[in-house]
Design a protein around this motif. Sequence first.
Motif, PDB file in Angstrom:
ATOM      1  N   PHE A  79      93.609  64.889 -50.265  1.00  0.00           N
ATOM      2  CA  PHE A  79      93.949  66.146 -50.242  1.00  0.00           C
ATOM      3  C   PHE A  79      95.834  66.521 -49.549  1.00  0.00           C
ATOM      4  O   PHE A  79      96.847  66.271 -49.552  1.00  0.00           O
ATOM      5  N   TYR A  80      95.245  65.850 -48.019  1.00  0.00           N
ATOM      6  CA  TYR A  80      95.992  66.141 -47.241  1.00  0.00           C
ATOM      7  C   TYR A  80      96.833  65.329 -48.391  1.00  0.00           C
ATOM      8  O   TYR A  80      98.657  64.785 -47.429  1.00  0.00           O
ATOM      9  N   LYS A  81      97.074  63.230 -48.075  1.00  0.00           N
ATOM     10  CA  LYS A  81      97.534  62.335 -48.572  1.00  0.00           C
ATOM     11  C   LYS A  81      98.412  63.140 -50.217  1.00  0.00           C
ATOM     12  O   LYS A  81      99.874  62.073 -49.339  1.00  0.00           O
ATOM     13  N   SER A  82      97.931  63.288 -50.777  1.00  0.00           N
ATOM     14  CA  SER A  82      98.704  63.318 -52.108  1.00  0.00           C
ATOM     15  C   SER A  82      99.571  65.034 -52.053  1.00  0.00           C
ATOM     16  O   SER A  82     100.355  64.645 -52.536  1.00  0.00           O
ATOM     17  N   MET A  83      99.432  65.796 -50.772  1.00  0.00           N
ATOM     18  CA  MET A  83      99.748  66.687 -51.049  1.00  0.00           C
ATOM     19  C   MET A  83     101.745  66.863 -49.643  1.00  0.00           C
ATOM     20  O   MET A  83     102.041  67.561 -50.079  1.00  0.00           O
ATOM     21  N   TYR A  84     100.863  66.398 -49.129  1.00  0.00           N
ATOM     22  CA  TYR A  84     101.422  66.269 -47.331  1.00  0.00           C
ATOM     23  C   TYR A  84     102.109  64.958 -46.815  1.00  0.00           C
ATOM     24  O   TYR A  84     102.938  64.637 -45.869  1.00  0.00           O
ATOM     25  N   SER A  85     101.552  64.157 -46.827  1.00  0.00           N
ATOM     26  CA  SER A  85     102.657  62.384 -46.678  1.00  0.00           C
ATOM     27  C   SER A  85     103.232  61.927 -47.635  1.00  0.00           C
ATOM     28  O   SER A  85     103.989  62.994 -48.326  1.00  0.00           O
ATOM     29  N   SER A  86     103.815  61.112 -47.493  1.00  0.00           N
ATOM     30  CA  SER A  86     105.181  60.317 -48.590  1.00  0.00           C
ATOM     31  C   SER A  86     104.884  60.585 -49.667  1.00  0.00           C
ATOM     32  O   SER A  86     105.997  60.817 -50.940  1.00  0.00           O
ATOM     33  N   THR A  87     103.148  60.480 -50.064  1.00  0.00           N
ATOM     34  CA  THR A  87     102.973  60.729 -51.569  1.00  0.00           C
ATOM     35  C   THR A  87     103.474  62.135 -51.807  1.00  0.00           C
ATOM     36  O   THR A  87     103.618  62.737 -53.750  1.00  0.00           O
ATOM     37  N   GLY A  88     103.003  62.923 -51.276  1.00  0.00           N
ATOM     38  CA  GLY A  88     103.831  64.372 -51.450  1.00  0.00           C
ATOM     39  C   GLY A  88     105.079  64.887 -51.880  1.00  0.00           C
ATOM     40  O   GLY A  88     104.865  65.699 -53.098  1.00  0.00           O
ATOM     41  N   TYR A  89     106.156  63.945 -51.753  1.00  0.00           N
ATOM     42  CA  TYR A  89     106.930  64.058 -52.643  1.00  0.00           C
ATOM     43  C   TYR A  89     107.175  63.979 -53.691  1.00  0.00           C
ATOM     44  O   TYR A  89     107.782  64.815 -54.737  1.00  0.00           O
ATOM     45  N   PHE A  90     105.717  63.087 -53.645  1.00  0.00           N
ATOM     46  CA  PHE A  90     105.932  63.143 -56.138  1.00  0.00           C
ATOM     47  C   PHE A  90     105.192  63.897 -56.045  1.00  0.00           C
ATOM     48  O   PHE A  90     105.577  64.758 -57.529  1.00  0.00           O
ATOM     49  N   THR A  91     104.361  64.890 -55.635  1.00  0.00           N
ATOM     50  CA  THR A  91     103.223  65.868 -56.307  1.00  0.00           C
ATOM     51  C   THR A  91     104.136  66.922 -56.138  1.00  0.00           C
ATOM     52  O   THR A  91     104.407  67.345 -57.544  1.00  0.00           O
ATOM     53  N   HIS A  92     104.937  66.786 -55.379  1.00  0.00           N
ATOM     54  CA  HIS A  92     105.914  68.194 -55.379  1.00  0.00           C
ATOM     55  C   HIS A  92     107.121  68.728 -56.853  1.00  0.00           C
ATOM     56  O   HIS A  92     107.346  69.461 -56.530  1.00  0.00           O
ATOM     57  N   THR A  93     107.218  67.348 -56.807  1.00  0.00           N
ATOM     58  CA  THR A  93     108.530  66.762 -58.325  1.00  0.00           C
ATOM     59  C   THR A  93     107.690  67.121 -59.460  1.00  0.00           C
ATOM     60  O   THR A  93     108.287  66.848 -60.147  1.00  0.00           O
ATOM     61  N   LEU A  94     106.241  66.865 -59.526  1.00  0.00           N
ATOM     62  CA  LEU A  94     105.304  67.792 -61.468  1.00  0.00           C
ATOM     63  C   LEU A  94     106.078  68.898 -61.131  1.00  0.00           C
ATOM     64  O   LEU A  94     105.549  69.989 -60.636  1.00  0.00           O
ATOM     65  N   PRO A  95     105.910  69.049 -62.477  1.00  0.00           N
ATOM     66  CA  PRO A  95     106.715  70.365 -63.264  1.00  0.00           C
ATOM     67  C   PRO A  95     104.816  71.592 -63.306  1.00  0.00           C
ATOM     68  O   PRO A  95     104.840  71.612 -64.526  1.00  0.00           O
ATOM     69  N   LEU A  96     104.229  71.581 -62.154  1.00  0.00           N
ATOM     70  CA  LEU A  96     103.328  72.561 -61.977  1.00  0.00           C
ATOM     71  C   LEU A  96     103.685  73.685 -61.085  1.00  0.00           C
ATOM     72  O   LEU A  96     104.111  73.505 -60.067  1.00  0.00           O
ATOM     73  N   SER A  97     103.400  74.675 -61.143  1.00  0.00           N
ATOM     74  CA  SER A  97     103.685  75.576 -60.066  1.00  0.00           C
ATOM     75  C   SER A  97     101.984  75.201 -59.119  1.00  0.00           C
ATOM     76  O   SER A  97     101.381  75.001 -59.059  1.00  0.00           O
ATOM     77  N   THR A  98     102.420  76.762 -57.891  1.00  0.00           N
ATOM     78  CA  THR A  98     101.550  75.841 -56.938  1.00  0.00           C
ATOM     79  C   THR A  98     100.273  76.350 -56.935  1.00  0.00           C
ATOM     80  O   THR A  98      99.333  75.321 -56.155  1.00  0.00           O
ATOM     81  N   ASN A  99      99.866  77.505 -57.560  1.00  0.00           N
ATOM     82  CA  ASN A  99      98.525  77.840 -58.398  1.00  0.00           C
ATOM     83  C   ASN A  99      98.265  76.830 -59.227  1.00  0.00           C
ATOM     84  O   ASN A  99      96.581  76.494 -58.320  1.00  0.00           O
ATOM     85  N   GLU A 100      98.576  75.761 -59.564  1.00  0.00           N
ATOM     86  CA  GLU A 100      98.186  74.924 -60.447  1.00  0.00           C
ATOM     87  C   GLU A 100      97.592  73.677 -59.440  1.00  0.00           C
ATOM     88  O   GLU A 100      96.715  72.559 -59.821  1.00  0.00           O
ATOM     89  N   LEU A 101      99.361  73.206 -58.122  1.00  0.00           N
ATOM     90  CA  LEU A 101      97.957  72.126 -57.472  1.00  0.00           C
ATOM     91  C   LEU A 101      97.027  72.854 -57.390  1.00  0.00           C
ATOM     92  O   LEU A 101      96.661  71.279 -56.908  1.00  0.00           O
ATOM     93  N   ILE A 102      97.339  74.190 -56.848  1.00  0.00           N
ATOM     94  CA  ILE A 102      96.029  74.380 -55.411  1.00  0.00           C
ATOM     95  C   ILE A 102      94.534  73.930 -56.568  1.00  0.00           C
ATOM     96  O   ILE A 102      93.469  72.869 -56.205  1.00  0.00           O
ATOM     97  N   LEU A 103      94.405  74.570 -58.093  1.00  0.00           N
ATOM     98  CA  LEU A 103      93.709  74.875 -58.964  1.00  0.00           C
ATOM     99  C   LEU A 103      93.108  73.263 -59.228  1.00  0.00           C
ATOM    100  O   LEU A 103      92.014  72.577 -59.094  1.00  0.00           O
ATOM    101  N   GLY A 104      94.133  72.262 -59.106  1.00  0.00           N
ATOM    102  CA  GLY A 104      94.061  71.412 -59.932  1.00  0.00           C
ATOM    103  C   GLY A 104      93.460  69.553 -58.800  1.00  0.00           C
ATOM    104  O   GLY A 104      92.925  69.373 -59.571  1.00  0.00           O
ATOM    105  N   LYS A 105      93.578  70.533 -57.618  1.00  0.00           N
ATOM    106  CA  LYS A 105      92.924  69.763 -56.442  1.00  0.00           C
ATOM    107  C   LYS A 105      91.520  70.369 -56.436  1.00  0.00           C
ATOM    108  O   LYS A 105      90.746  69.265 -56.184  1.00  0.00           O
ATOM    109  N   THR A 106      91.346  71.568 -55.790  1.00  0.00           N
ATOM    110  CA  THR A 106      90.327  72.037 -55.870  1.00  0.00           C
ATOM    111  C   THR A 106      88.812  71.748 -56.668  1.00  0.00           C
ATOM    112  O   THR A 106      87.801  71.571 -56.424  1.00  0.00           O
ATOM    113  N   ILE A 107      89.338  72.553 -57.668  1.00  0.00           N
ATOM    114  CA  ILE A 107      88.351  72.184 -59.269  1.00  0.00           C
ATOM    115  C   ILE A 107      87.437  71.263 -59.219  1.00  0.00           C
ATOM    116  O   ILE A 107      86.374  70.705 -59.339  1.00  0.00           O
TER     117      ILE A 107
END
Length: 273
Positions: A79-107
């Motif tokens: 979760f940390y690497k995909s959200m907050y490391s250099s990879t996070g730049y790509f993750t946060h450019t996805l056309p997803l809301s914050t809610n979808e990002l969280i649920l997409g990781k937790t489910i």
Amino acid sequence: MIKYEFKQMSPVLLVAFIALFFVTLIGFLIGVLPILILGGKDLGTGIWSILMASISFLAYAFILMVIAIGMNIFIGYRFYKSMYSSTGYFTHTLPLSTNELILGKTIPAIAVQILIDLMVIISGVIIFLGYYVAKDGFDNAIYNISSLLQIFEGRYFYTGFGIVLAVTMFGISAVIQTVSGTFVLLLSASIGQLFNSHRILMGVVSFIVINRIIAAFEWIINLIVTEVAKADYYSRGTGTIISLILIAIINIAVLIISYVLNYYIISNKLNLE
């Protein structure tokens, strides 16, 4: 994202399955098969039975501890690497809301943990039933297991509730705790990224502190309910049900708070490497 996360977690699920399979196989070969071959009635209460049962139990405890710690490390770090490391730049450019990002990781993380829990239960049932059948024969094994369940029900639950309700309550409580624990794990990673250095270490410290606080609340609830209910035999069972309900409520509250804080941090306090 859910599909992608499941794909990334499938190797971990496979490793857990292989580990549990071999532990179950070894436990059966060491703790059950010799008793079955050499005669359960003669060896069931002997040194061999006690020794092999102890070895099997220690192996189970060790493997379960490794799997639990390994899963927490993997989920939190991923979760940390995909959200907050250099990879996070790509993750946060996805056309997803914050809610979808969280649920997409937790489910997917929750689903994988529940699947592993089910594998552990199946493994335990195989060894447990195998041991009693080898020791006492099938008919006596069923009778002895039924007697144990009745003792368990009488010790911890009011007879009117029934063992079905007891198992259901434990199951629901376990699922809620798994979901809550996953959200706490991801919240800890989010808290860790707020720091400019030693982020992973601070995430680990956050996870330990939050879990200790939750455990303290659960301990206080169990203590209060036990003290109130211990005077009466039947009240002890009611107290157990009440404790499970209150602990479930605490974990639901923790789940909601963790989600809200995660949402706030990702939306307003993002601190990418």
